[in-house]
Motif scaffolding. Structure first.
Motif, PDB file in Angstrom:
ATOM      1  N   SER A  81       0.768  -1.221  -0.002  1.00  0.00           N
ATOM      2  CA  SER A  81       0.182   0.068   0.021  1.00  0.00           C
ATOM      3  C   SER A  81       1.062   1.307  -0.025  1.00  0.00           C
ATOM      4  CB  SER A  81      -0.882   0.081   1.239  1.00  0.00           C
ATOM      5  OG  SER A  81      -0.284   0.022   2.353  1.00  0.00           O
ATOM      6  N   GLY A  82       0.201   2.387  -0.345  1.00  0.00           N
ATOM      7  CA  GLY A  82       1.048   3.731  -0.254  1.00  0.00           C
ATOM      8  C   GLY A  82       0.319   4.843  -0.585  1.00  0.00           C
ATOM      9  N   ARG A  83       0.928   5.819  -0.946  1.00  0.00           N
ATOM     10  CA  ARG A  83       0.250   6.938  -1.494  1.00  0.00           C
ATOM     11  C   ARG A  83       1.008   7.668  -2.665  1.00  0.00           C
ATOM     12  NH1 ARG A  83       1.669  12.030   2.258  1.00  0.00           N
ATOM     13  NH2 ARG A  83       4.035  11.436   2.693  1.00  0.00           N
ATOM     14  N   ALA A  84       0.109   8.289  -3.687  1.00  0.00           N
ATOM     15  CA  ALA A  84       0.786   8.894  -4.646  1.00  0.00           C
ATOM     16  C   ALA A  84       0.234  10.457  -5.194  1.00  0.00           C
ATOM     17  CB  ALA A  84       1.029   7.905  -5.910  1.00  0.00           C
ATOM     18  N   PRO A  85       0.890  11.323  -5.566  1.00  0.00           N
ATOM     19  CA  PRO A  85       0.412  12.803  -5.850  1.00  0.00           C
ATOM     20  C   PRO A  85      -0.411  12.485  -7.291  1.00  0.00           C
ATOM     21  CG  PRO A  85       2.729  12.678  -6.099  1.00  0.00           C
ATOM     22  CD  PRO A  85       2.384  11.487  -5.730  1.00  0.00           C
ATOM     23  N   HIS A 124      -7.969  21.603  -7.891  1.00  0.00           N
ATOM     24  CA  HIS A 124      -7.230  20.965  -6.596  1.00  0.00           C
ATOM     25  C   HIS A 124      -5.726  20.963  -6.729  1.00  0.00           C
ATOM     26  CE1 HIS A 124     -11.204  19.683  -4.633  1.00  0.00           C
ATOM     27  NE2 HIS A 124     -11.487  19.435  -5.842  1.00  0.00           N
ATOM     28  N   GLY A 125      -5.116  21.003  -7.946  1.00  0.00           N
ATOM     29  CA  GLY A 125      -3.731  20.811  -7.878  1.00  0.00           C
ATOM     30  C   GLY A 125      -3.235  19.198  -7.693  1.00  0.00           C
ATOM     31  N   TRP A 126      -1.853  19.182  -7.218  1.00  0.00           N
ATOM     32  CA  TRP A 126      -1.526  17.881  -6.875  1.00  0.00           C
ATOM     33  C   TRP A 126      -1.855  17.504  -5.400  1.00  0.00           C
ATOM     34  CZ3 TRP A 126       0.722  15.172 -10.422  1.00  0.00           C
ATOM     35  CH2 TRP A 126       1.308  15.679 -11.516  1.00  0.00           C
ATOM     36  N   CYS A 146      -7.226   2.621  -5.993  1.00  0.00           N
ATOM     37  CA  CYS A 146      -6.919   3.879  -5.516  1.00  0.00           C
ATOM     38  C   CYS A 146      -7.886   4.709  -4.896  1.00  0.00           C
ATOM     39  CB  CYS A 146      -6.560   4.732  -6.915  1.00  0.00           C
ATOM     40  SG  CYS A 146      -4.826   4.059  -7.667  1.00  0.00           S
ATOM     41  N   TYR A 147      -7.805   5.509  -4.035  1.00  0.00           N
ATOM     42  CA  TYR A 147      -8.726   5.764  -3.231  1.00  0.00           C
ATOM     43  C   TYR A 147      -8.570   7.254  -2.199  1.00  0.00           C
ATOM     44  CZ  TYR A 147      -6.980   3.557   0.892  1.00  0.00           C
ATOM     45  OH  TYR A 147      -6.133   3.191   2.068  1.00  0.00           O
ATOM     46  N   GLY A 148      -9.191   8.323  -1.881  1.00  0.00           N
ATOM     47  CA  GLY A 148      -8.981   9.204  -1.154  1.00  0.00           C
ATOM     48  C   GLY A 148      -9.206   8.915   0.452  1.00  0.00           C
ATOM     49  N   ALA A 149      -8.128   9.374   1.153  1.00  0.00           N
ATOM     50  CA  ALA A 149      -8.327   9.066   2.586  1.00  0.00           C
ATOM     51  C   ALA A 149      -9.574   9.939   3.153  1.00  0.00           C
ATOM     52  CB  ALA A 149      -6.987   9.429   3.508  1.00  0.00           C
ATOM     53  N   PRO A 150     -10.298   9.193   3.829  1.00  0.00           N
ATOM     54  CA  PRO A 150     -11.587  10.029   4.703  1.00  0.00           C
ATOM     55  C   PRO A 150     -11.121  11.399   5.011  1.00  0.00           C
ATOM     56  CG  PRO A 150     -11.388   7.753   5.245  1.00  0.00           C
ATOM     57  CD  PRO A 150     -10.206   7.858   4.778  1.00  0.00           C
ATOM     58  N   GLY A 151     -11.987  12.484   4.560  1.00  0.00           N
ATOM     59  CA  GLY A 151     -11.757  13.634   4.953  1.00  0.00           C
ATOM     60  C   GLY A 151     -10.818  14.302   4.278  1.00  0.00           C
ATOM     61  N   SER A 152     -10.066  13.856   3.277  1.00  0.00           N
ATOM     62  CA  SER A 152      -8.824  14.337   2.962  1.00  0.00           C
ATOM     63  C   SER A 152      -9.394  15.112   1.311  1.00  0.00           C
ATOM     64  CB  SER A 152      -7.798  13.493   2.304  1.00  0.00           C
ATOM     65  OG  SER A 152      -8.186  12.590   1.327  1.00  0.00           O
ATOM     66  N   VAL A 153      -8.564  16.156   0.877  1.00  0.00           N
ATOM     67  CA  VAL A 153      -8.583  16.838  -0.334  1.00  0.00           C
ATOM     68  C   VAL A 153      -8.708  15.631  -1.423  1.00  0.00           C
ATOM     69  CG1 VAL A 153      -7.683  18.356  -2.029  1.00  0.00           C
ATOM     70  CG2 VAL A 153      -7.712  18.873   0.564  1.00  0.00           C
ATOM     71  N   GLY A 154      -7.736  14.761  -1.352  1.00  0.00           N
ATOM     72  CA  GLY A 154      -7.817  13.567  -2.355  1.00  0.00           C
ATOM     73  C   GLY A 154      -9.153  12.923  -2.481  1.00  0.00           C
ATOM     74  N   GLU A 155      -9.963  12.785  -1.174  1.00  0.00           N
ATOM     75  CA  GLU A 155     -11.382  12.084  -1.118  1.00  0.00           C
ATOM     76  C   GLU A 155     -12.264  13.173  -1.865  1.00  0.00           C
ATOM     77  OE1 GLU A 155     -14.218  10.088   1.971  1.00  0.00           O
ATOM     78  OE2 GLU A 155     -13.520  12.065   2.357  1.00  0.00           O
ATOM     79  N   ARG A 156     -12.237  14.298  -1.478  1.00  0.00           N
ATOM     80  CA  ARG A 156     -13.215  15.461  -2.469  1.00  0.00           C
ATOM     81  C   ARG A 156     -12.615  15.499  -3.745  1.00  0.00           C
ATOM     82  NH1 ARG A 156     -11.610  18.478   2.170  1.00  0.00           N
ATOM     83  NH2 ARG A 156     -10.325  19.662   0.787  1.00  0.00           N
ATOM     84  N   ALA A 157     -11.687  15.632  -4.045  1.00  0.00           N
ATOM     85  CA  ALA A 157     -11.204  15.460  -5.596  1.00  0.00           C
ATOM     86  C   ALA A 157     -11.654  14.573  -6.483  1.00  0.00           C
ATOM     87  CB  ALA A 157      -9.565  15.599  -5.719  1.00  0.00           C
ATOM     88  N   LEU A 158     -11.588  13.048  -5.781  1.00  0.00           N
ATOM     89  CA  LEU A 158     -11.877  12.024  -6.626  1.00  0.00           C
ATOM     90  C   LEU A 158     -13.441  11.786  -6.732  1.00  0.00           C
ATOM     91  CD1 LEU A 158     -10.707   9.430  -7.747  1.00  0.00           C
ATOM     92  CD2 LEU A 158     -10.786   8.031  -5.798  1.00  0.00           C
ATOM     93  N   THR A 159     -14.046  12.272  -5.719  1.00  0.00           N
ATOM     94  CA  THR A 159     -15.536  12.249  -5.530  1.00  0.00           C
ATOM     95  C   THR A 159     -16.198  13.032  -6.516  1.00  0.00           C
ATOM     96  OG1 THR A 159     -15.696  11.703  -3.362  1.00  0.00           O
ATOM     97  CG2 THR A 159     -17.539  12.562  -4.062  1.00  0.00           C
TER      98      THR A 159
END
Length: 330
Positions: A223-227, A233-235, A254-267
């Motif tokens: 597992s891990g994370r990637a920009p 939203h940018g990177w 691939c998913y966004g961590a709960p409450g993160s910008v990544g989650e909002r951007a992917l949603t």
């Protein structure tokens, strides 16, 4: 001795042993620290003594003289070098060819149809399948929308990782992901596989890759994370988790961590995708690294019109379907 640029090291076993020895300090193995010690890491004779083998035998192993190692010696060296589970598995693969530590490298057979169907039908989750060389074999439409122009069947995660521009390489998530990419490329790689040789040979010209490669870290994908870049939203970082559903093939979710910008951007992307599929980049679309050496290599490789069987090797057509032209060799 470091490998020449553009060419993997001749003896992976010898290089690995030297790197692991250099990474240990006397106190790591309960040896007294000597005042004024000039050696970086342990001495050869110290490793040999800890493993219960002769110094001359160990010296030949580090010189890559082709000495056959027994299972017992392999285990003794693993203990002496304080290897973890992944390190032990990697050492066994290098030292005991033909033993139980097989490479299971995907050799071009199509992934199981049921697995392909599951991935391509998902519209709520970005997912894709890679082989042990990190070539992309299957991806769904949402994953392609996350990184258009990058996430395409036939592209390679390692090559794309090191196409990142300086501003992305400065991100801690990129550095973490790059180190993981390099470690798994070494862990899963078969030094006799032409495709693996091609990928590593290209990447050795990249200074960041070369520095990470010289650390000789080797561990599996988990597992891990990637920009990833999202409009508005940018990177932002996305998380990824690996599922091993078939020998030699890996499904990444691939998913966004709960409450993160990544989650909002992917949603937001998923919502827009469901309402009206986003336009995919047209031919000639410029990515942030379009002019890089590795990008030029990928374009050149993708221009191949025929693979010898009358099938195109480019990843045209349905992005969620396995490319028959991808043979896992180059």
């Amino acid at each position: 001795m470091e490998p020449a640029r553009g060419r993997p090291e001749k003896s992976a076993l010898a290089s690995f042993l030297r790197a692991r020895r250099a990474a240990l300090r006397p106190e790591d193995v309960e040896l007294p620290a000597e005042p004024g010690r000039r050696v970086a890491g342990l001495r050869r004779e110290e490793v040999a003594r800890l493993a219960g083998i002769s110094v001359e035998y160990y010296r030949r192993l580090e010189q890559g003289s082709g000495h056959q190692m027994s299972v017992q010696v392999c285990r003794s060296l693993a203990r002496a070098l304080r290897l973890d589970g992944a390190g032990v598995a990697y050492l066994q693969r290098l030292a005991l060819p033909g033993a139980d530590a097989s490479y299971e490298v995907h050799r071009g057979e199509a992934p199981p149809p049921d697995l392909v169907e599951m991935i391509t039908l998902w519209d709520h989750t970005a997912a894709y399948i890679i082989d042990r060389n990190q070539d992309i074999l299957v991806l769904n439409a949402l994953m392609r929308a996350v990184a258009p122009g990058y996430m395409e069947v036939g592209n390679n995660l390692g090559l794309m990782q090191f196409e990142a521009p300086p501003e992305v390489r400065a991100l801690s998530s990129w550095q973490e992901g790059a180190r993981t990419t390099v470690a798994r490329l070494r862990y899963y790689g078969d030094p006799d596989d032409p495709r693996w040789q091609e990928i590593v040979g290209l990447l050795l010209d990249d200074d960041d890759f070369r520095a990470m490669w010289d650390r000789h870290e080797a561990y599996p994908m988990t597992s891990g994370r990637a920009p990833n870049h999202f409009a508005g939203h940018g990177w932002v970082d996305l998380r990824w988790q690996v599922l091993e559903a078939h020998p030699g093939l890996y499904t990444l979710i691939c998913y966004g961590a709960p409450g993160s910008v990544g989650e909002r951007a992917l949603t937001e992307l998923r919502t827009a995708f469901r309402e009206a599929r986003p336009e995919q980049p047209q031919t000639g679309h410029q990515t942030p690294t379009e002019g890089s050496r590795l990008a030029r290599h990928r374009r050149s490789a993708r221009r191949t019109e025929d693979d010898g069987h009358g099938r195109s090797t480019a990843a045209d057509g349905d992005p969620g379907v396995y490319s028959e032209g991808h043979d896992g060799v180059g």
